[in-house]
Design an enzyme around this catalytic site. Structure first.
Site, PDB file in Angstrom:
ATOM      1  N   LYS A 115     -11.321   5.819   7.886  1.00 55.96           N
ATOM      2  CA  LYS A 115     -10.755   5.352   8.382  1.00 55.96           C
ATOM      3  C   LYS A 115     -10.937   3.982   9.698  1.00 55.96           C
ATOM      4  O   LYS A 115      -9.355   2.935   9.627  1.00 55.96           O
ATOM      5  CB  LYS A 115      -9.724   6.356   9.404  1.00 55.96           C
ATOM      6  CG  LYS A 115      -9.386   7.388   8.523  1.00 55.96           C
ATOM      7  CD  LYS A 115      -7.947   7.828   8.927  1.00 55.96           C
ATOM      8  CE  LYS A 115      -7.791   8.620   7.420  1.00 55.96           C
ATOM      9  NZ  LYS A 115      -6.219   9.361   7.587  1.00 55.96           N
ATOM     10  N   LYS A 197     -12.256   9.715  -3.729  1.00 53.05           N
ATOM     11  CA  LYS A 197     -10.517  10.466  -3.379  1.00 53.05           C
ATOM     12  C   LYS A 197      -9.730   9.897  -3.434  1.00 53.05           C
ATOM     13  O   LYS A 197      -9.470   9.004  -3.179  1.00 53.05           O
ATOM     14  CB  LYS A 197     -10.784  11.206  -1.949  1.00 53.05           C
ATOM     15  CG  LYS A 197      -9.701  12.079  -1.992  1.00 53.05           C
ATOM     16  CD  LYS A 197     -10.240  12.432  -0.627  1.00 53.05           C
ATOM     17  CE  LYS A 197      -9.382  12.007   0.930  1.00 53.05           C
ATOM     18  NZ  LYS A 197      -8.655  12.918   1.797  1.00 53.05           N
ATOM     19  N   LYS A 200      -3.004   9.948   0.368  1.00 54.52           N
ATOM     20  CA  LYS A 200      -2.274   9.380  -0.161  1.00 54.52           C
ATOM     21  C   LYS A 200      -1.045   8.255   0.845  1.00 54.52           C
ATOM     22  O   LYS A 200      -0.727   7.730   0.676  1.00 54.52           O
ATOM     23  CB  LYS A 200      -1.544  10.362   0.724  1.00 54.52           C
ATOM     24  CG  LYS A 200      -1.139  10.763   1.718  1.00 54.52           C
ATOM     25  CD  LYS A 200      -0.476  11.985   2.742  1.00 54.52           C
ATOM     26  CE  LYS A 200      -0.977  12.840   3.005  1.00 54.52           C
ATOM     27  NZ  LYS A 200      -1.115  13.215   4.268  1.00 54.52           N
TER      28      LYS A 200
HETATM   29  P1  ATP Z   1      -4.521  10.531   4.578  1.00 54.82           P
HETATM   30  O1  ATP Z   1      -5.022   9.797   3.171  1.00 54.82           O
HETATM   31  O2  ATP Z   1      -3.249   9.828   5.109  1.00 54.82           O
HETATM   32  O3  ATP Z   1      -5.616  10.748   4.648  1.00 54.82           O
HETATM   33  P2  ATP Z   1      -4.976  12.384   2.848  1.00 54.82           P
HETATM   34  O4  ATP Z   1      -4.106  12.117   1.357  1.00 54.82           O
HETATM   35  O5  ATP Z   1      -6.748  12.461   2.361  1.00 54.82           O
HETATM   36  O6  ATP Z   1      -4.121  12.002   3.592  1.00 54.82           O
HETATM   37  P3  ATP Z   1      -4.446  14.568   3.805  1.00 54.82           P
HETATM   38  O7  ATP Z   1      -2.633  15.610   4.726  1.00 54.82           O
HETATM   39  O8  ATP Z   1      -5.595  14.745   4.905  1.00 54.82           O
HETATM   40  O9  ATP Z   1      -4.070  14.471   3.052  1.00 54.82           O
HETATM   41  O10 ATP Z   1      -4.598  15.792   3.859  1.00 54.82           O
HETATM   42  C1  ATP Z   1      -4.045  17.199   3.298  1.00 54.82           C
HETATM   43  C2  ATP Z   1      -5.258  19.043   2.802  1.00 54.82           C
HETATM   44  O11 ATP Z   1      -4.888  17.514   1.489  1.00 54.82           O
HETATM   45  C3  ATP Z   1      -6.744  18.537   3.179  1.00 54.82           C
HETATM   46  O12 ATP Z   1      -6.296  20.250   3.408  1.00 54.82           O
HETATM   47  C4  ATP Z   1      -7.238  18.126   1.800  1.00 54.82           C
HETATM   48  O13 ATP Z   1      -8.694  18.864   2.033  1.00 54.82           O
HETATM   49  C5  ATP Z   1      -6.331  17.710   0.869  1.00 54.82           C
HETATM   50  N1  ATP Z   1      -6.354  16.867   0.189  1.00 54.82           N
HETATM   51  C6  ATP Z   1      -6.075  15.397   0.400  1.00 54.82           C
HETATM   52  N2  ATP Z   1      -6.556  14.776  -0.957  1.00 54.82           N
HETATM   53  C7  ATP Z   1      -7.426  15.542  -1.652  1.00 54.82           C
HETATM   54  C8  ATP Z   1      -8.242  14.961  -2.872  1.00 54.82           C
HETATM   55  N3  ATP Z   1      -7.986  14.387  -3.247  1.00 54.82           N
HETATM   56  N4  ATP Z   1      -8.186  16.485  -3.856  1.00 54.82           N
HETATM   57  C9  ATP Z   1      -8.192  17.684  -2.942  1.00 54.82           C
HETATM   58  N5  ATP Z   1      -7.527  17.665  -2.143  1.00 54.82           N
HETATM   59  C10 ATP Z   1      -7.073  17.238  -1.624  1.00 54.82           C
END
Ligand code: ATP
Ligand code: LTN
Length: 334
Positions: A115, A197, A200
């Site tokens: 980040k 990965k 969002k």
């Molecule tokens: P950001 O992009 O804002 O960092 P993010 O999409 O990684 O967000 P988080 O709010 O950080 O989402 O994660 C919420 C939950 O979803 C966490 O438990 C995280 O491990 C899970 N998660 C996020 N992205 C994935 C993915 N691509 N595959 C599986 N689990 C995920």
């Protein structure tokens, strides 16, 4: 453990539209803990401000994340659903834990490294100490298990280290939590760059399927998903990351095993397979979307739930914080 109760705890940031990665890696699995554990699922808005947010969007997404929790099967009678900033103990315990967390430990966190590279103009102290706030979330509730996607495992391990260090100095303060990850779906990859990965906050909306995308959008995004120059639907994450990611998704949404999928699409081209993945995803998300829209139509009911959730959570949080403050030597006057 809180008294006799085993505790499961997790959180999702209202920092963007939720993806099928968030759904499969985290939220979809949350409801399976409600039988055996006392469960807390938090909308972590204080974590979200570690990167800049538009206030109106943050507010709307906080409601949406709570509604999605319920649309994904979390009954507010059986689970404590709440918003982090409504329970002030989180920020207070986070400060204390900052004093028990080493600079070197925080520097090693891969999410911080990623980040800070992506937001080079705003490497704020909150981004750096993000994991101590997350540790406070978890430890306030004397959590036993933390269901998360694999990207959060390192943070939960740091939380364990902080809790063990604290317990060594002040025995019996915190339960030591375990991260638990879904067997499948713990890491859903981007459709555009399948070695990365699905996230969002990705700027490329075609790389990401959102839980609330409509059927046509879902099918179009899968049609465009990056694969390889071959034509064989075979699971091989090293050599064929794109196809393998689509196979994992198909498996998660259909319940079929990877072997069954290989057999089902033997001899088919990628085109038919991608269409099938799109259809099974859209079918699985349709009931979640319908329930989400009806929940969002009643803001008053969502606010009442936020209030109830915050009151329930505070009851636990207050107790742990008071215990910590007492152990540290803060004067307590009743
Ligand atoms: P950001 O992009 O804002 O960092 P993010 O999409 O990684 O967000 P988080 O709010 O950080 O989402 O994660 C919420 C939950 O979803 C966490 O438990 C995280 O491990 C899970 N998660 C996020 N992205 C994935 C993915 N691509 N595959 C599986 N689990 C995920
Ligand atoms: N850091 C997590 C969100 C999160 C969380 C938590 C997860 C904040 N506090 C406590 C589990 C337990 C993330 O980025 N997904």
């Amino acid at each position: 453990m809180f008294g006799e109760q085993k505790i499961a705890y997790s959180g999702v940031q209202p920092s963007g539209n939720l993806t099928i990665g968030n759904y499969l890696g985290a939220i979809r699995n949350f409801s399976e803990y409600s039988e055996k554990y006392k469960t807390f699922y938090c909308v972590v808005d204080q974590h979200a401000i570690t990167v800049r947010q538009v206030p109106a969007d943050l507010r709307r997404r906080t409601y949406e994340t709570l509604a999605l929790y319920m649309a994904c099967g979390l009954d507010p009678e059986k689970n404590t659903l709440y918003v982090q900033s409504m329970v002030h103990e989180h920020a207070e315990l986070a400060w204390i834990l900052n004093c028990f967390t080493m600079f070197g430990e925080l520097s090693r966190m891969t999410q911080f490294k990623d980040k800070s590279a992506r937001h080079a103009d705003n490497i704020n102290a909150g981004l750096f100490t993000y994991p101590t706030l997350m540790a406070a979330d978890i430890l306030l509730y004397q959590t036993d298990v933390v269901p998360v996607g694999i990207d959060q495992k390192q943070h939960v391990e740091l939380c364990r280290d902080i809790a063990e260090r604290f317990n060594q100095l002040y025995p019996g303060t915190f339960t030591i939590p375990e991260p638990i990850m879904a067997k499948h779906g713990m890491k859903i990859m981007s459709l555009a760059e399948p070695t990365k990965k699905m996230s969002k906050s990705d700027e490329n909306a075609n790389a990401v399927v959102y839980i609330l995308d409509d059927r046509d959008t879902i099918i179009r995004k899968f049609k465009r998903a990056v694969t390889d120059s071959g034509a064989e639907v075979r699971y091989d994450p090293e050599e064929k990351p794109g196809v393998s990611n689509l196979m994992s998704l198909y498996s998660c949404f259909s319940g079929k095993t990877i072997e069954e999928i290989e057999r089902e699409f033997d001899g088919c081209g990628y085109g038919d397979f991608k269409l099938a993945v799109g259809e099974v995803t859209a079918d699985a998300l349709a009931p979640v979307q319908a329930s989400f829209h009806s929940l969002m139509a009643d803001k008053g009911a969502l606010e009442a739930l936020m209030k109830k959730g915050a009151e329930e959570a505070s009851w636990y949080a207050r107790r742990t914080l008071a215990k910590v403050q007492k152990k540290l030597g803060f004067v307590q006057i009743r």
